[in-house]
Design an enzyme around this catalytic site. Sequence first.
Site, PDB file in Angstrom:
ATOM      1  N   ARG A   1      -0.106  -1.491   5.619  1.00 53.40           N
ATOM      2  CA  ARG A   1       1.106  -0.803   5.154  1.00 53.40           C
ATOM      3  C   ARG A   1       1.031  -0.545   3.659  1.00 53.40           C
ATOM      4  O   ARG A   1       0.685  -1.430   2.881  1.00 53.40           O
ATOM      5  CB  ARG A   1       2.356  -1.636   5.467  1.00 53.40           C
ATOM      6  CG  ARG A   1       3.637  -0.970   4.972  1.00 53.40           C
ATOM      7  CD  ARG A   1       4.854  -1.779   5.335  1.00 53.40           C
ATOM      8  NE  ARG A   1       4.896  -3.084   4.699  1.00 53.40           N
ATOM      9  CZ  ARG A   1       5.258  -3.291   3.426  1.00 53.40           C
ATOM     10  NH1 ARG A   1       5.557  -2.261   2.642  1.00 53.40           N
ATOM     11  NH2 ARG A   1       5.282  -4.509   2.941  1.00 53.40           N
TER      12      ARG A   1
ATOM     13  N   HIS B   1       2.219 -11.105   4.483  1.00 52.68           N
ATOM     14  CA  HIS B   1       3.342 -10.320   3.961  1.00 52.68           C
ATOM     15  C   HIS B   1       4.019  -9.436   5.006  1.00 52.68           C
ATOM     16  O   HIS B   1       5.238  -9.282   4.989  1.00 52.68           O
ATOM     17  CB  HIS B   1       2.847  -9.453   2.807  1.00 52.68           C
ATOM     18  CG  HIS B   1       3.917  -8.628   2.165  1.00 52.68           C
ATOM     19  ND1 HIS B   1       5.085  -9.175   1.666  1.00 52.68           N
ATOM     20  CD2 HIS B   1       3.998  -7.292   1.951  1.00 52.68           C
ATOM     21  CE1 HIS B   1       5.829  -8.212   1.157  1.00 52.68           C
ATOM     22  NE2 HIS B   1       5.211  -7.062   1.335  1.00 52.68           N
ATOM     23  N   HIS B   2       3.251  -8.822   5.901  1.00 55.94           N
ATOM     24  CA  HIS B   2       3.860  -7.846   6.810  1.00 55.94           C
ATOM     25  C   HIS B   2       3.052  -7.816   8.106  1.00 55.94           C
ATOM     26  O   HIS B   2       1.823  -7.870   8.084  1.00 55.94           O
ATOM     27  CB  HIS B   2       3.846  -6.456   6.171  1.00 55.94           C
ATOM     28  CG  HIS B   2       4.674  -5.437   6.901  1.00 55.94           C
ATOM     29  ND1 HIS B   2       5.980  -5.167   6.567  1.00 55.94           N
ATOM     30  CD2 HIS B   2       4.385  -4.622   7.942  1.00 55.94           C
ATOM     31  CE1 HIS B   2       6.457  -4.225   7.372  1.00 55.94           C
ATOM     32  NE2 HIS B   2       5.501  -3.886   8.214  1.00 55.94           N
TER      33      HIS B   2
ATOM     34  N   HIS C   1      -0.566  -9.657   1.338  1.00 58.99           N
ATOM     35  CA  HIS C   1      -0.258  -9.003   0.061  1.00 58.99           C
ATOM     36  C   HIS C   1      -1.092  -9.663  -1.023  1.00 58.99           C
ATOM     37  O   HIS C   1      -1.193 -10.897  -1.077  1.00 58.99           O
ATOM     38  CB  HIS C   1       1.231  -9.136  -0.257  1.00 58.99           C
ATOM     39  CG  HIS C   1       1.684  -8.228  -1.368  1.00 58.99           C
ATOM     40  ND1 HIS C   1       1.355  -8.452  -2.685  1.00 58.99           N
ATOM     41  CD2 HIS C   1       2.441  -7.104  -1.349  1.00 58.99           C
ATOM     42  CE1 HIS C   1       1.888  -7.498  -3.426  1.00 58.99           C
ATOM     43  NE2 HIS C   1       2.549  -6.663  -2.639  1.00 58.99           N
TER      44      HIS C   1
ATOM     45  N   ARG D   1      -3.371  -2.527  -0.229  1.00 56.07           N
ATOM     46  CA  ARG D   1      -3.192  -3.972  -0.255  1.00 56.07           C
ATOM     47  C   ARG D   1      -4.328  -4.731   0.439  1.00 56.07           C
ATOM     48  O   ARG D   1      -4.743  -5.807  -0.016  1.00 56.07           O
ATOM     49  CB  ARG D   1      -1.854  -4.333   0.388  1.00 56.07           C
ATOM     50  CG  ARG D   1      -0.665  -3.884  -0.430  1.00 56.07           C
ATOM     51  CD  ARG D   1       0.634  -4.053   0.316  1.00 56.07           C
ATOM     52  NE  ARG D   1       1.768  -3.765  -0.539  1.00 56.07           N
ATOM     53  CZ  ARG D   1       3.040  -3.820  -0.137  1.00 56.07           C
ATOM     54  NH1 ARG D   1       3.307  -4.148   1.124  1.00 56.07           N
ATOM     55  NH2 ARG D   1       4.022  -3.557  -0.966  1.00 56.07           N
TER      56      ARG D   1
ATOM     57  N   GLU E   1       4.536  -4.855  -6.475  1.00 59.74           N
ATOM     58  CA  GLU E   1       3.511  -3.847  -6.731  1.00 59.74           C
ATOM     59  C   GLU E   1       3.910  -2.914  -7.869  1.00 59.74           C
ATOM     60  O   GLU E   1       3.081  -2.257  -8.479  1.00 59.74           O
ATOM     61  CB  GLU E   1       3.273  -3.048  -5.450  1.00 59.74           C
ATOM     62  CG  GLU E   1       1.904  -2.429  -5.361  1.00 59.74           C
ATOM     63  CD  GLU E   1       1.459  -2.295  -3.919  1.00 59.74           C
ATOM     64  OE1 GLU E   1       0.707  -1.356  -3.654  1.00 59.74           O
ATOM     65  OE2 GLU E   1       1.842  -3.124  -3.080  1.00 59.74           O
TER      66      GLU E   1
ATOM     67  N   ARG F   1       1.966  -3.576 -11.157  1.00 54.69           N
ATOM     68  CA  ARG F   1       0.698  -2.853 -11.297  1.00 54.69           C
ATOM     69  C   ARG F   1       0.948  -1.349 -11.411  1.00 54.69           C
ATOM     70  O   ARG F   1       0.286  -0.649 -12.182  1.00 54.69           O
ATOM     71  CB  ARG F   1      -0.208  -3.150 -10.097  1.00 54.69           C
ATOM     72  CG  ARG F   1      -0.897  -4.509 -10.171  1.00 54.69           C
ATOM     73  CD  ARG F   1      -1.684  -4.814  -8.904  1.00 54.69           C
ATOM     74  NE  ARG F   1      -0.793  -5.134  -7.789  1.00 54.69           N
ATOM     75  CZ  ARG F   1      -1.031  -4.799  -6.529  1.00 54.69           C
ATOM     76  NH1 ARG F   1      -2.115  -4.110  -6.212  1.00 54.69           N
ATOM     77  NH2 ARG F   1      -0.190  -5.151  -5.573  1.00 54.69           N
TER      78      ARG F   1
END
Length: 926
Positions: free
Chosen positions: A900, A860-861, A720, A757, A733, A736
């Site tokens: 993602r 992050h993921h 991220h 991302r 997010e 932004r």
Amino acid sequence: MSINDRILTPFTLPNGVELKNRLLMAPMTTCTGINNGMVSPELVEYYRVRAGSIGAVIVECCFIDDKGLAFPGAIGIDHDDKVAGLAQIAAAIKGQGSKAILQIYHGGRMVEPELIGGNSPVGPSAIAAPREGAAKPLALTGEQVDYTIYQFGEGVRRAIEAGFDGVEIHGANTYLIQQFYSPHSNQRTDHWGGSRDNRTRFPLAVLDITHSMARQYADPSFIIGYRFSPEELEEPGIRFADTMYLLEKLAQRGLDYLHFSMGYFLRPSIVDTQDPAPLIEKYIAMRSAELARVPVMGVGGVVNKTDTDMALEHGYDLVAVGKACIAYPDWTDRIASQQTLELFIDSTKREELTIPEPLWRFSLVDAMIRDMSLSSKKFKAGVFQEKVQTDDDSQPVINVSLETDRITDVTLQPDASLDVAFVTSFETIRSRILDANSPHVDAVSGATTQSESVKKAVAKALAKSCKAQILEEGGNPAASQNYDVVVIGSGGAGLAAAIQASDDGARVLVIEKMSGIGGNTIKASAGMNAAETRFQKLKGIVDSKEWFYQETLKGGNYKNNTVLLNRFVEQAPLAVEWLADRGIELNDITITGGMSVDRTHRPADGSAVGGYLISGLVKNLNKRNIDVMLDTSVTEILYQQGVVTGVRVLNEDQEQLTIVSKSVVVASGGFSANSEMVVKYRPELAGFVTTNHKGATGSGIALLEQIGAGTVDMGEIQIHPTVEQTTSYLISESIRGGGAILVNQNGQRFFNEMETRDKVSAAIINLPEKYAYIVFDEQVRLKNKAADEYLARGFVISADTPQALAAELNIDPQTLQATLARYSGFVEAQCDSDFGRSSALRHPVNQGPFYAIRIAPGVHHTMGGVVINADSAVLDSQNQVINGAFAAGEVVGGLHGNNRIGGNAVADIIIFGIQAGNQAASYALR
């Protein structure tokens, strides 16, 4: 006349005003204020339906200064524009035949910075409250003290103009007035502090200006009350003798009533824990003849007429009723007819009871919505003792008192060495546990760690009691338990699966290896993506599932499993409605990177979605009698003769247990917090921080692999772009998406902030400094509550002008000013000719204060995981169904491709969690 008769007969206050009876509705915060403290129509109706038979309604505390609100959604009396709304409340109450009294206050150092734009709270001295995460206040100057007293006077004037029959000065609950009297919070050396006499000056000055305004603008019938907290735990702190000293002085100035502020009207001392005498008895014995002329009001724990009668027997003249008035708008009529009431709220009755939605979600009410999660368990009656594990290893001891079907009390063993903050937060979490009859309740804001430790200790006591009862009945506590569906993991996917499976008729168990419910979901910030929803249509947002599909496919670089993606897009709006049907409404909408349309659904106040989602799901879990095992690891999924037959677990006491189940849903999350596993698939990510909680270790993937599950996309790990590096805290997010920009150390934009991302992260990593700043202004902050959280946590650098902000960041001021001006021009033209940003061009970045957060990418993921089909059934390495095994959430691979989109994870966990629960229940019950 007997006491039983007196409670419902008229009572005359010292100013000659007659109340129709001795009952008043207590002031309780509803969190229903709108537009910086204005009154909403639903708040007016809330008070209207509760007025009538009760003698008076004390309306919730109104802040007299916009820097003094201690609650989200508080109502204010700080400006003349608030009068019209408050007048509607007063008219609604008086129109039903009750007196209308308005409580006024200033929160002082108890105000959280996030509620006042990230600013520091104020207080008598620059001493923080003794609680976890409390902000250090700014000490009021002498001139500011005088002005605050003037503001109290203006509040009284406005209350009179609005038509209220009186005001209650809020000198309790450790708010500003009490802070001035406390030797802990007031360590001034001027005439407002020092000696006890000097510390009385502020509360007396507030009372004096109240009298002055009443004389100028009201008639002699105007009621003036004063609420006080009798003691403080702080050292030094207010003791009962100090309180009596102040009350005598207040009585000399003239009051129409005094209002004890305690959790229970017969509460004994919280300082002298060896003395069991109720404080009201001490008050009666110690007061002078002059103080005795001021009626005294009790509050706390009043539900039935027997409670009110007991209050009068102990010397109270008046009784204030709190939660019972929320649960029963016609409470006075009910006790007049001798009904015996139980303090709970039917979860289907919010609208019928005229409870505003924010109050329904507030912990005060949330705890009353009956939790029946323990109803199927049988306890051994008695007291079970547990140690609470705290950060400082002090290990306070609690006693959990149980009947065969409920928790009757949770008490703290007296210990003079206990931290004041712990004792204070304990009282709140204790109340929530007792009201809910469950340890699965929301933590106390600002005391999360302490709350979780108490909840865990209570849960252990309940487990001990259950085992003891089984043994007493001749059973074996280690014998296999039987369920239709076992859910592994208590994040959003697991809870959604458990709730749906239960709704479909299955007996469900949730197993969580961590100490608390929520998993990684509780850290989610942006929202939940869905297209063609009811909430989009209400806001006039034109969207389509096809656009959503194509943008998600493009965001994943066309590597997504299109079968899963199609199911995902089709089911998303239905999942939003599924949540709404269960009281979890995501009706505010923003945008995230990679999307072209506002489709990221979040709570109405713009707050982070994770905590709100988990709180709502846990409430639903509790209502459905769903069992939960915490601190319990699944060591094996039992798989025999081609079908799942249960799980083997290891609990905190290192006991191995076997649980028989016809199906299992694995929803244990990804592996971002397993650095070894991350580096195995992506060596270049060694040393990166992660935004995930420490339980995200990929254990569910390993469990399913043991029974033959196939995996996919294991090397697709997302970083991220906006992570605060010192705390690994993700900067949402939605900031932004709300209009913020990214700048480098030179003060220049360097990339399209609303790109996906992976691309934004790569752009930051390619900067020489390897970090960037997310920059935004007051317009963005006001529309994104997450920004207030970042301010409160100290991540944010702020300044009144771009030039001053640049100086703080060691950036050339002219460059940053030029960057903001150029971007603002793009917003005006709705065209970013530098980087092609086409979404979230919401408004120029030109309204101070200006803010910046230093960020860099973090793990992050994990997009990879086990393989499932469109019905959430786990597939083996030959793409054949593993009978009885289902999976949902980040443990699954394929849906997101190699990147993602922000907002798709929450949609993923809810959509496939619902589906996995439905399919697992259907399989088990066939």
